[in-house]
Design an enzyme around this catalytic site. Sequence first.
Site, PDB file in Angstrom:
ATOM      1  N   PRO A   1      23.288  22.887   0.354  1.00 15.53           N
ATOM      2  CA  PRO A   1      22.910  21.506   0.034  1.00 15.53           C
ATOM      3  C   PRO A   1      23.834  20.496   0.697  1.00 15.53           C
ATOM      4  CG  PRO A   1      24.147  22.481  -1.775  1.00 15.53           C
ATOM      5  CD  PRO A   1      23.930  23.577  -0.779  1.00 15.53           C
TER       6      PRO A   1
ATOM      7  N   VAL B   1      21.515  31.753   1.476  1.00 16.62           N
ATOM      8  CA  VAL B   1      21.868  30.997   0.273  1.00 16.62           C
ATOM      9  C   VAL B   1      21.713  29.500   0.535  1.00 16.62           C
ATOM     10  CG1 VAL B   1      23.422  32.761  -0.626  1.00 16.62           C
ATOM     11  CG2 VAL B   1      24.313  31.013   0.939  1.00 16.62           C
TER      12      VAL B   1
ATOM     13  N   GLY C   1      14.820  33.784   1.497  1.00 16.20           N
ATOM     14  CA  GLY C   1      15.184  35.190   1.416  1.00 16.20           C
ATOM     15  C   GLY C   1      14.087  36.074   0.855  1.00 16.20           C
TER      16      GLY C   1
ATOM     17  N   PHE D   1      11.925  29.371  10.421  1.00 11.43           N
ATOM     18  CA  PHE D   1      11.066  28.245  10.802  1.00 11.43           C
ATOM     19  C   PHE D   1       9.786  28.294   9.961  1.00 11.43           C
ATOM     20  CE2 PHE D   1      13.680  28.969  14.588  1.00 11.43           C
ATOM     21  CZ  PHE D   1      14.163  27.684  14.822  1.00 11.43           C
TER      22      PHE D   1
ATOM     23  N   CYS E   1      14.521  21.058   3.566  1.00 14.12           N
ATOM     24  CA  CYS E   1      15.140  21.072   4.898  1.00 14.12           C
ATOM     25  C   CYS E   1      15.294  19.708   5.558  1.00 14.12           C
ATOM     26  CB  CYS E   1      14.333  21.987   5.826  1.00 14.12           C
ATOM     27  SG  CYS E   1      14.430  23.730   5.386  1.00 14.12           S
TER      28      CYS E   1
END
Length: 454
Positions: free
Chosen positions: A88, A85, A12, A155, A270
């Site tokens: 997980p 946000v 963000g 990305f 990621c």
Amino acid sequence: MRICCIGAGYVGGPTMTVIARKCPDIRVDVVDINAERIAAWNSDSLPVFEPGLEEIVRLCRGKNLFFSTDVDAAIDAADIVFISVNTPTKTYGYGAGSASDLRFVESCARKIAEVSRSGKIVVEKSTLPVRTADVIRQILSSTGMEFQVLSNPEFLAEGTAVRDLESPDRVLIGGDEDTEEGRSAIDELAGIYARWVPEDRIIKTNLWSSELSKLTANAFLAQRISSINSISALCEATGADVEQVARAVGSDTRIGSKFLNSSVGYGGSCFQKDLLNLIYLCEHFNLPEVALYWRGVVEINAYQKRRFAEGVIDSLYRNICGKRLAIFGFAFKEDTNDTRESPAIDICRLFLNERAQLAVFDPKVSKKQILADLNVEEGDPRVEFCASPYEAAEKAHAIVLLTQWKEFKNLDYKKIKSAMATPAWIFDGRNCLDHRLLGELGFLLRGIGKGNLS
């Protein structure tokens, strides 16, 4: 136009900063309930380290870029709201260990529905499992106002995030292609990016294709890393050199050379999370063979970390109890302070279980973060935090290089060796050092996919 981004993290913050820089007529509000993080964004010590980011924040902050904890007001005033946000892997209940924990995304959707007095475009920026947009749409539809939900996955590669944002390979926007309102929303978001991104790099798809594309891209990248790491084990067993193998294989234009660098394993926020999510989706849709295929990528990554740590222990006479190990690098990669899923965490924990003494140096990761990752208390005599690599190597039995920081390549290794215990080992977990030179200086060496080079 006003944009609000919920979430001031590694995605963000940088993304909104670049949008603010490229679109000076758009007000961009980045909001977060974490007051400490917002205070850091408003200070001279940003919570996220990315080359070039600090300069852009200073240029835009207070002009058309604002960081705040006033979530409600920023959402209500915005025309477009990005949800960025954390998602997980679940650690509890149904799907624990593989499914994404979407409670923060759902919370954002409920907050948008609660405080909005008009309809908006809501953009998924977080990496989400396919069909998550349905959840957001159902919550927003209860308001009776007109909302459009888009998927616009990031990305970014940490360490090059600003460059990736300023000159992206592609911008992916997914939405409701079957309605005029959906197509209009897609075009509105595309118009923002089109101010600096060539039109042929802006890809428009339906929602589900966009959501799944992000998971698939990360799975393919992680697969390449695990593939070359699996070959590194065979190289060590046969006497082949993994770098030579990678160069030969990567010269095939059908394969390419990117992501063929053998190492201690992949890390970051990621790859592991998205692979586990992809596995969960495959199992959920009754595709066990596909799930098994991708689970192999995860298992090779865990195997590589374990294999490297065991190689260190075996080389040091199968005993590291009380021995000082200089840990060079703790972030999961260079040019970031992010330690999420860093291979250094599991490797250092294994060393601590063997009662080694760790002397840790990383140029950007904080002492507080390393203590939290290793689950040790401040003052634990097993872990020392050093101000320089030279201090870490003082009287060390071995250097264990875990992050490819450029400064590690240019150290005075002659000076370092004279300060270390004898024999002095270097375990190069990134194959980034000049092994020939280090061998001439008298170091004992082990790289990845090269075997014992002593």
